[in-house]
Write an enzyme that holds these catalytic residues in place. Structure first.
Site, PDB file in Angstrom:
ATOM      1  N   LYS A 124      17.173  21.006 -12.166  1.00 35.10           N
ATOM      2  CA  LYS A 124      16.533  19.708 -12.385  1.00 35.10           C
ATOM      3  C   LYS A 124      17.444  18.668 -13.025  1.00 35.10           C
ATOM      4  O   LYS A 124      18.287  18.975 -13.856  1.00 35.10           O
ATOM      5  CB  LYS A 124      15.297  19.872 -13.280  1.00 35.10           C
ATOM      6  CG  LYS A 124      14.158  20.643 -12.669  1.00 35.10           C
ATOM      7  CD  LYS A 124      13.509  19.947 -11.476  1.00 35.10           C
ATOM      8  CE  LYS A 124      12.712  18.731 -11.889  1.00 35.10           C
ATOM      9  NZ  LYS A 124      11.592  19.095 -12.763  1.00 35.10           N
TER      10      LYS A 124
ATOM     11  N   GLU B 192      10.680   7.524 -17.234  1.00 31.66           N
ATOM     12  CA  GLU B 192       9.343   8.066 -17.520  1.00 31.66           C
ATOM     13  C   GLU B 192       8.856   7.603 -18.891  1.00 31.66           C
ATOM     14  O   GLU B 192       7.680   7.267 -19.076  1.00 31.66           O
ATOM     15  CB  GLU B 192       9.370   9.594 -17.463  1.00 31.66           C
ATOM     16  CG  GLU B 192       9.575  10.115 -16.041  1.00 31.66           C
ATOM     17  CD  GLU B 192       9.876  11.602 -16.008  1.00 31.66           C
ATOM     18  OE1 GLU B 192       9.094  12.377 -16.578  1.00 31.66           O
ATOM     19  OE2 GLU B 192      10.911  11.985 -15.434  1.00 31.66           O
TER      20      GLU B 192
ATOM     21  N   HIS C 216       0.828  -1.224   0.000  1.00 35.33           N
ATOM     22  CA  HIS C 216       0.000   0.000   0.000  1.00 35.33           C
ATOM     23  C   HIS C 216       0.856   1.267   0.000  1.00 35.33           C
ATOM     24  O   HIS C 216       0.430   2.305   0.500  1.00 35.33           O
ATOM     25  CB  HIS C 216      -0.952   0.015   1.204  1.00 35.33           C
ATOM     26  CG  HIS C 216      -1.690  -1.274   1.424  1.00 35.33           C
ATOM     27  ND1 HIS C 216      -2.953  -1.517   0.915  1.00 35.33           N
ATOM     28  CD2 HIS C 216      -1.328  -2.426   2.050  1.00 35.33           C
ATOM     29  CE1 HIS C 216      -3.330  -2.735   1.249  1.00 35.33           C
ATOM     30  NE2 HIS C 216      -2.364  -3.314   1.923  1.00 35.33           N
TER      31      HIS C 216
ATOM     32  N   SER D 287      16.130  20.503 -17.359  1.00 36.92           N
ATOM     33  CA  SER D 287      14.908  21.260 -17.622  1.00 36.92           C
ATOM     34  C   SER D 287      15.281  22.548 -18.332  1.00 36.92           C
ATOM     35  O   SER D 287      16.281  23.177 -17.998  1.00 36.92           O
ATOM     36  CB  SER D 287      14.216  21.570 -16.291  1.00 36.92           C
ATOM     37  OG  SER D 287      13.371  22.699 -16.434  1.00 36.92           O
TER      38      SER D 287
END
Ligand code: ARG
Length: 450
Positions: A281, A288, A154, A275
C-alpha cells in the site's frame, strides 16, 4: 490575580477557576499588549495619564512585549485570562501606577480588539497561503495544457478537457477564498476600544486615536454592537470552512485519482504513508485528512453561530468560547494549505486517455453547424450511441455507415470529430476547456494574484 476582588469577601473557588479561567486566549498575548500600548498612549494624549505615567506604563508594556516575543512571558495559574496576566505583570514591573492601565477600558472591548487584531494578521497569512496554493495549481496546469482528461458530470465521463483546466477550477476557488479573507478584513479592521463594558465612558477618551495608533481603518459606531458582536469571527470561520470544503473536494479527487482504478496521479513517497498490514500500500493520507479535517471546521463554524444565537446584548461570558473555535478553524486551514500545497508540488499526473464517448456532443454539434435543431441532433447521436452500445462497440469504432444511418447530414470526414484532442482543439467558449483558455486563465490568475 483577579481584576475584580473588591466586592468579594472570599477568593475564587478552585472549581470556578478550573472551569472559567481562559488559557485559549494566551495566543493573544502580543496583540493584547499592543492594544494596551495604544490605549496608554491615548490616555496620555488626552491628559488622563501624566507624561510620566504614560512613559512608565508604555515602557513596562514594551518590556512585556519583548518577553512575549521571546517566548519568555510567564503565565501564572492565578491569571484569569490574558488581560489579567498582562496587568499583573505590568504591576510587577512598574508598581502601583500599573493599576491605571485599565482606565476607561473593560475586558469586553479589550477582548473584542484583541481578536480583531489577531484575526487580521491571521487573514494576511491565510491570503498568502491561498495565493501560493493557487500559483502551485497554475504551475501544474501549465505543465498539463496538452494532457487530455475527461471532465465528469455525475461522475460519468462528460467532455474532454485539458487536465490543466480541471486543476485551474480549484485554483480559482482558492483565489476567491483569498478574496474572501481580504473582504472580511475590512470588517475586522474596526477598533472596538472605547466601548468599555457596554456603553462607553464618562472619561474623555479618544477611540479614534487608539485605532490610528494600531493602524486600524475605523472605529466602532455603537458601543453595544462593539462588545457583543462576533459576526465577523463567524465570518472568518466560514471562510476557513469554505476554504476547507474546497480543499476537501480537491482532496477527494486526488484520492480517487491515486486509486488503481483511475491511475491518474502518483505522489512522492515522502508524502504518502504505508500500511502496517498490507506491504504493497501507498496511501494518500494527506488528502484523506484534508477531507476529514474539513468536518471539524464546519463544526467550528456551526459552534460560532450557535454561540451567538440566544445571547442577550451585550457581552456574556459564553463569548469566551469563540476563540477555541475560530483558532481551531484557522489552524486547520493553515496546516491543510501547507500539506496540500506540498502534495501538489510532488504530484506526477499521468492520466489515461478519456473514453471516445466524450466526443458525442461534438458529433451532435456538427449537425447543429449544418442547421439542425440541437434536440434533433441530440436524438440522432443518441441513436448512434444506442446502436453501438447494443453491438458492444465504442464510439471510435463507428464507421461512416453508422454515421449515415444516424443522420443523412453526416459526411465521412465527421469521423475525425470522434477524437478527444480534436474536441478540445475546437472548443470555442472563453473560459471553456480549450488549450487556449487554459493559457489565458493561467495568465489571468497570475495577474489576479500578483
Ligand atoms: N476572557 C474573556 C473572553 O475571552 C475576556 C472578557 C471577559 N470579560 C468579563 N467581563 N468577564 O471573552
Amino acid at each position: 490575580m483577579t481584576l475584580w476582588g473588591g466586592r468579594f469577601s472570599d477568593g475564587p473557588d478552585d472549581v470556578l477557576w478550573a472551569y472559567t479561567a481562559s488559557h485559549t486566549d494566551r495566543r493573544l498575548l502580543e496583540v493584547d499588549v499592543e492594544g494596551s500600548i495604544a490605549h496608554v498612549g491615548m490616555l496620555g494624549r488626552v491628559g488622563i495619564l501624566s507624561d510620566e505615567e504614560t512613559a512608565m506604563l508604555g515602557d513596562g508594556l514594551r518590556a512585556i512585549l519583548t518577553e512575549a516575543e521571546a517566548g519568555a512571558f510567564e503565565f501564572s495559574e492565578s491569571d484569569e485570562d490574558v488581560h489579567s496576566a498582562v496587568e499583573r505583570r505590568l504591576i510587577e514591573l512598574v508598581g502601583d501606577s500599573g493599576r491605571k492601565l485599565h482606565t476607561g477600558r473593560s475586558r469586553n472591548d479589550q477582548i473584542a480588539l484583541d481578536l480583531r487584531l489577531y484575526l487580521l494578521r491571521a487573514a494576511e497569512e491565510r491570503m498568502e497561503q491561498l495565493a501560493g496554493f493557487a500559483l502551485t495549481l497554475a504551475d501544474l496546469a501549465e505543465g498539463h495544457v496538452e494532457t487530455v482528461v475527461p471532465s465528469y458530470t455525475h461522475l460519468q465521463q462528460a467532455q474532454a478537457v485539458p487536465l490543466g483546466h480541471h486543476l485551474l477550477a480549484f485554483a480559482w476557488m482558492a483565489v476567491r477564498d483569498r478574496d474572501r479573507f481580504a473582504d472580511l478584513s475590512k470588517r475586522l479592521d474596526v477598533s472596538p476600544l472605547g466601548a468599555g463594558a457596554s456603553g462607553g465612558s464618562s472619561l474623555l477618551l479618544d477611540p479614534a486615536d487608539v485605532a490610528k495608533s494600531l493602524g486600524m481603518a475605523g472605529v466602532f459606531e455603537n458601543s453595544m454592537d462593539a462588545v457583543a458582536s462576533r459576526d465577523v469571527v463567524a465570518e472568518y470561520a466560514w471562510v476557513c470552512a469554505q476554504s476547507m470544503v474546497s480543499a476537501s473536494r480537491l482532496a477527494e479527487e486526488l484520492i480517487l485519482w491515486a486509486s488503481q482504478e483511475f491511475g491518474w496521479v502518483t505522489f512522492a513517497d515522502g508524502l504518502t504513508t504505508g500500511s502496517s498490514a498490507l506491504p504493497h500500500k501507498k496511501n494518500p493520507d494527506i488528502a484523506e485528512l484534508a477531507r476529514g479535517k474539513a468536518a471539524g471546521t464546519i463544526g467550528d463554524l456551526t459552534a460560532l453561530l450557535a454561540l451567538q444565537k440566544g445571547l442577550p446584548l451585550t457581552y456574556n461570558r459564553d463569548l469566551q468560547e469563540d476563540k477555541e473555535h475560530v483558532f481551531r478553524a484557522d489552524d486547520t486551514l493553515a496546516g491543510t494549505l501547507v500539506a496540500i500545497t506540498a502534495l501538489h508540488e510532488s504530484a506526477e499526473f499521468h492520466p489515461p486517455a478519456p473514453s471516445p464517448w466524450v466526443t458525442a456532443l461534438d458529433l451532435a454539434e456538427v449537425l447543429v453547424e449544418r442547421g439542425l435543431p440541437f434536440r434533433r441532433a441530440h436524438e440522432a447521436v443518441g441513436k448512434l450511441v444506442a446502436s453501438l452500445v447494443a453491438e458492444g462497440r465504442s464510439l471510435d469504432q463507428a464507421t461512416f455507415i453508422d454515421l449515415a444511418a444516424a443522420h443523412e447530414e453526416f459526411i465521412e470526414s465527421d469521423l475525425a470529430r470522434i477524437d478527444p484532442v480534436d474536441s478540445i482543439n475546437r472548443r470555442a467558449t472563453p473560459g471553456g476547456g480549450s488549450t487556449e483558455s487554459v493559457h489565458h486563465q493561467i495568465e489571468r490568475l497570475r495577474t489576479a494574484i500578483s
